[in-house]
Design a protein around this motif. Sequence first.
Motif, PDB file in Angstrom:
ATOM      1  N   CYS A 175      45.635 -67.593  26.458  1.00 27.43           N
ATOM      2  CA  CYS A 175      44.757 -68.375  27.334  1.00 27.43           C
ATOM      3  C   CYS A 175      43.330 -67.844  27.350  1.00 27.43           C
ATOM      4  N   LYS A 178      41.903 -67.210  24.220  1.00 31.99           N
ATOM      5  CA  LYS A 178      41.368 -67.739  22.953  1.00 31.99           C
ATOM      6  C   LYS A 178      41.716 -69.204  22.673  1.00 31.99           C
ATOM      7  N   GLY A 179      42.739 -69.693  23.330  1.00 29.03           N
ATOM      8  CA  GLY A 179      43.150 -71.069  23.055  1.00 29.03           C
ATOM      9  C   GLY A 179      44.081 -71.178  21.848  1.00 29.03           C
ATOM     10  N   THR A 180      44.373 -70.052  21.249  1.00 29.08           N
ATOM     11  CA  THR A 180      45.283 -70.087  20.096  1.00 29.08           C
ATOM     12  C   THR A 180      46.727 -70.071  20.591  1.00 29.08           C
ATOM     13  N   GLU A 200      40.825 -75.432  19.622  1.00 31.81           N
ATOM     14  CA  GLU A 200      39.586 -75.802  20.323  1.00 31.81           C
ATOM     15  C   GLU A 200      39.901 -76.696  21.520  1.00 31.81           C
ATOM     16  N   LEU A 228      41.666 -74.740  24.279  1.00 37.85           N
ATOM     17  CA  LEU A 228      40.722 -73.912  25.038  1.00 37.85           C
ATOM     18  C   LEU A 228      39.982 -74.744  26.083  1.00 37.85           C
ATOM     19  N   TYR A 266      40.386 -74.442  30.515  1.00 36.52           N
ATOM     20  CA  TYR A 266      39.307 -74.195  31.479  1.00 36.52           C
ATOM     21  C   TYR A 266      38.718 -75.480  32.040  1.00 36.52           C
TER      22      TYR A 266
END
Length: 749
Positions: free
Chosen positions: A609, A611-613, A739, A742, A746
């Motif tokens: 959470c 990096k979004g990976t 992307e 991510l 947020y």
Amino acid sequence: MINIDAHNHVKGKSIYLDDIREIQGTLYAVPFDATVAHAKIKKWDVEKALHHKGIVAILTAKDVPGLNQIGGIIPDEPLFAEDEVHFRGQVIALIVGKSEHDCRMAAKLIQVDYEELPVIVDPREVQALGKLIIPPRSFKLGNTAEAWAQCDHIIEGRSDVNGQEHLYIETQGAYARPKEDGSLIISSSTQGPTAVQRMVAQVLNIPMHKVEIDTVRLGGGFGGKEDQATPWAVMVALAAQQLQKPVKMAMHRMDDMRMTGKRHPYSADFKIGLTKDLKIVAYEVTHYQNAGAAADLSPAVMERTLFHSTNSYFIPNVMATAYSCKTNLPPNTAFRGFGGPQGKFAIEAAIVKAAETLGVSPAEIQKANLVKEGDELSYGQILTLVEATNAWETCMTKYDYAGQKKRVETFNMKNTRFKKGLAIQPICFGISFTNTMMNHARALVHIYHDGSVVVSTGAVEMGQGVNTKMLQIVVETFGIKADKVRIESTNTLRVANTSPTAASAGADLNGKALQMACHALLERLKAVAQKEYTDQIIELKEEWVYANEIKTEMTWKDLILRAFTQRVALSENAHYATPTIHYDKTKEKGHPFAYHVYGTSIHEVTVDCLKGTYEVDSVNIVHDFGKSMNPTIDNGQIEGGLVQGIGWMTLEEIIYNEQGRLVSNALSTYKVPDIYSVPKVINIKHLETEGHELAIKKSKAVGEPPLMYGIGTYFAIRDAVKAFNPKANLAVNAPYTPEKVLMDLYQKS
Ligand code: MTE
Ligand code: LUZ
Ligand code: MOS
């Protein structure tokens, strides 16, 4: 039996199109394409290019002796653009020269003056303008308008899903050699040799009997060579005929990515209604299919979307509508699942949205609505031998889903940076070409008098192992060893009027025809043995004749030689057409599928959470293979299909800009799953079922269905994002690239 190609593949000995030994004097062809997505062609000038070193000819629409037309379902696609271009990548000319390099250099000297026209790449926009490939179609069951009143909850939403590049390892290609009398032989990397033959004949204005198409194997097709292998074969055939020289094209990867169509992107609006106890009462969906600039297979793909609009759920009131929208993109085409995955994605989106609104787990809604024996689908087919609940329950117990769910919840309570997500993805996929008339196949078997056997069918080997399955049928029917049998290339002179190897039906259709041919031969051979062993029951086992279960003196070879000397025919040609299926388009009702394939998968992912990976921790599958005739090959199909589906849902992002230019035009900008993005654990359990009589040896079709398991990974990632940001109002928009993840993590609601 291991895949009969395995050893040669590993040693690099297998022959693909570009490995065919070239005849002296072979010329090379490179297509020249439009650099704008919509325009009138004011004029073009090929003079300079023609004078470039090594250039032999530049062919355009003017050089076509027959019809400049290759549209299969609808004749709306010229081979070469004439006065207008409708997408970037549309071919205007074919450059033929002594080397590919010469052709590429010459291409830079061709001049085209365009008068640019407006470009539209968005399907909803063209739908509003009424630019459709075919009139819209609707499947209806019950009455949704009245059903809303019975619903305690009604949820509306939208889902979007992008296309997918086929990325077969072997790019498109063909090699044409003139024979005598104006006839040609064309080696083509195609799933549909007959489709190629038909279009070559139409464009060259010669009868089909002058066109021989030969296909040894493909380095992958995935639907991308069902229809779109044709133009390249027609182009080299045209050049070979005009120049009376062998002409070959093996496409450059970037040309292939730019010029060919992909999986159809879809946008959908849905409305779903449920009762308090989570029964889905009504479902309305409108699909906007991005067809691209010509029909290609889009009408058939659109219809399969409608056929799969309720996936494995029984919904008594359904209204599913689809528009095939004509945009300025390369015509999109068949891709594993053929519109089915897009139909399923929308209903899963609707269920997840409903679950989120009601504060329940999507699994509860999925489970409460699984199809059961005797349920009717929106298109009128009554389901029998239903395995949806069996697959679901077996999956839950076998893999201890309850325990897994607890572990994931505990993990999420203890961790902030990493969140885990879970999703379950059931599938139900119809087997048969939706176009009933395509469901037939042929096989030709010769037994030579030394006892060796050669087999030809209409099936094309593309890595899915169909040739191995064909070999198994012969070996098992005749009771002989594998080294006695050779599966020959797919060739239109040996097996005529074939359907493409597609719709996952290749093994069923061709295998059934082959079984018929082998049985006819077997009966004749038994009759020969019977003369020797009167009144005894004859069997063939391990290359030996058995009489009343006792091994005789007569071997397979002896038997064949005896049959030959007695002037018994040792060749057989059989034709099989799937019984029971029918469909009435005027009513949108019928029984289009021979049977359905079921399965359930559980997906667990971990999202970083910060990096979004994300990583796929595990995918646990229970799949309905029926009685798998080759578990090694079939498991390979599940693994490959799953990973291809996960790629579509997560990483693979096709981007066209507003001008219709493919931005993701190479492997540097188009990311496919690699070893790191493959699930760390894939478990596949075979559901114990009886299989189906219409499946070859009760071994159900396996090619396309597993791709749709990949949808589960999308929703597992979404589940993890929700665990981190419970208030987020998330769109449903695949692929879920890191992307996008991510941004969602947020997102402020
Ligand atoms: N598997 C491999 N290795 N390569 C392929 O190109 N194509 C898929 C599937 N599995 C494909 C594959 C698609 S789109 C179809 S329709 C089926 O294989 C076709 O083969 P079948 O009918 O013999 O299953
Ligand atoms: N091709 C086709 C297909 O022409 N009709 C189909 O129903 C189909 N289904 C899956 C893949 N290709
Ligand atoms: Mo597969 S999409 O039917 O070639």
